[in-house]
Design an enzyme around this catalytic site. Sequence first.
Site, PDB file in Angstrom:
ATOM      1  N   ASN A   1       0.820  -1.203   0.000  1.00 28.04           N
ATOM      2  CA  ASN A   1       0.000   0.000   0.000  1.00 28.04           C
ATOM      3  C   ASN A   1       0.864   1.267   0.000  1.00 28.04           C
ATOM      4  OD1 ASN A   1      -1.878   1.992   0.382  1.00 28.04           O
ATOM      5  ND2 ASN A   1      -2.999   0.937   1.988  1.00 28.04           N
ATOM      6  N   ASP A   2       1.492   1.571   1.131  1.00 26.97           N
ATOM      7  CA  ASP A   2       2.234   2.830   1.227  1.00 26.97           C
ATOM      8  C   ASP A   2       3.380   2.926   0.226  1.00 26.97           C
ATOM      9  OD1 ASP A   2       0.588   3.659   3.291  1.00 26.97           O
ATOM     10  OD2 ASP A   2       1.840   2.702   4.815  1.00 26.97           O
ATOM     11  N   VAL A   3       4.022   1.784  -0.108  1.00 27.71           N
ATOM     12  CA  VAL A   3       5.182   1.838  -0.995  1.00 27.71           C
ATOM     13  C   VAL A   3       4.791   2.079  -2.456  1.00 27.71           C
ATOM     14  CG1 VAL A   3       6.648   0.421   0.480  1.00 27.71           C
ATOM     15  CG2 VAL A   3       5.274  -0.671  -1.288  1.00 27.71           C
TER      16      VAL A   3
END
Lengths: 461, 96
Positions: A387-389
């Site tokens: 998600n964040d990456v």
Amino acid sequence: MTTPDIISIGYLIAAVLFILGLKGLGRPRTAPRGNLMGASGMLLAVLVTMLDQAIISYLALAVALVIGSAVGALLAVKVKMTSMPELVALFNGFGGGASVLVAIASFIEAIELGRADNQLATAAAATALIGAVTFTGSVIAFFKLQESLKWSGFTGLPLARAMVMVVALLLVVMVALQPDTRAWLWALVAAGLILGVISTVAIGGADMPVVIALLNAFSGVAASTTGFVLDNPLLIIAGSLVGASGLILTQIMCKAMNRSIFEVIFSETPAAVAGGRDDSDVYGDRVTSTSAEEVAMLLEVADRVVIVPGYGLAVAQAQHAVRDLMTSLEASGKEVMFGIHPVAGRMPGHMNVLLAEAEIGYEHLLDMDQINPTFSETDVTIVIGANDVVNPAARNDPSSPIAGMPILDVDESRTVVVIKRSLSPGFAGIANPLFAADNALMLFGDGKQAVIDIAAALVTV
Amino acid sequence: MTLLIALTLFVLTVFLGLELITKVPATLHTPLMSGSNAVSGITLIGALVSAGSDHTMLTTTLGFVAVMLATINVVGGFLVTNRMLTMFAGWKKRRP
């Protein structure tokens, strides 16, 4: 040649083997030999130590060695690749714990023999603190990685941490100044154990790669300071080599998250900073949901496919399903690559180990720098449990908590399929504009099942 | 060994380590970590002397526990690293 000479020469050879071993571990071709050299160095060091005339009772040693070897071997053989982060954390902790015990034992012995001077006391104090922090810090990391520990601290934790840290440093000074008072050392060990707990308990999953790498460095430094206590050059050499390699890994991990070590340990998690933002303005009604059949049709006409794995892949144990999907795509002449973010997963290199377990070759695993320029030529990118990456906000939104973090530019590919259970945010606690992008399709569900469904649909298309 | 010599050794080895281990490919991050972690179990040789020297009951007991912990660290660390590296090598052979 006297016995101490033989021991010293044995240690010298062991030190050389450690150096060559670590060097070997840095390159794929030489890594197995490097590991073997390290192990041989250790065996040699243990064997020549047995010649030490201070050792008079071998029975207890044999018992401890046999128990330790059996437990260690059992853990190493039984562990599943998905549980590797836990095991590495646990081994780190044992190393740190052993260093503390050795430092205490030889310091007490020195006190009783009237040899405890300030220099010895300082080294013992440093070992007690670093080793104790490594021990409890690793144990907490182990339980957090197992997800059997839900506790993530209490209000006022940063203040408590700062206070314990000051107390611990004062105790180091007291041990150094009054080497004959044992109570100081015991108090210092207690402070170190507490500090290890309250320093790691609040650290969230995505910061784990940094923490594990740092604890790895700590276990090395603790061994090294034990060398100062024992006046043993081999411990100093081996320990500082490990300290250096842990430091390099820590730095690589921090760079990949755009966070400094101090931010990871001392600051609140980004999620806490972001607070409970409303995601509806990010997603609105622009999120497009898709089905396995539709993804299969997209893949059917694709020439180049990139798969981006994240921690969710490990949780879903989807590595073998992904391998099968890759095999069938390659069979129909498509190029399949994996784009791996340095901090994907819970420890450095986590995804590589998982995919290697599923027999996916090196040549398919590309680092962030290698894969990013190729997304614009990619037809379909499948994001599994990351998600964040892959959050473009890191690139586009200067006010985002993750602004500046290097990400995988999956949004540049023609179509992005995101396999995820829900729209829930990742570790950073922020919405991901990628999910609402025009070229993004959400495939909601379990990672493994979704991949199996796609592969099955691919056959019938 | 004087303190100064010990410190020299420490500082030089840290620099040597930093030189040895730059540019490690991501695939080797985990094996490097677990392998180097096994090396940090070198504290085992100190533990052996404490456990075997029968100085006092306390120091012997501390040493005994330290030998166990360090041996788990060393044996487990090298074995699990070997297991991972064999896994990496395994598919290399199978592929033409």
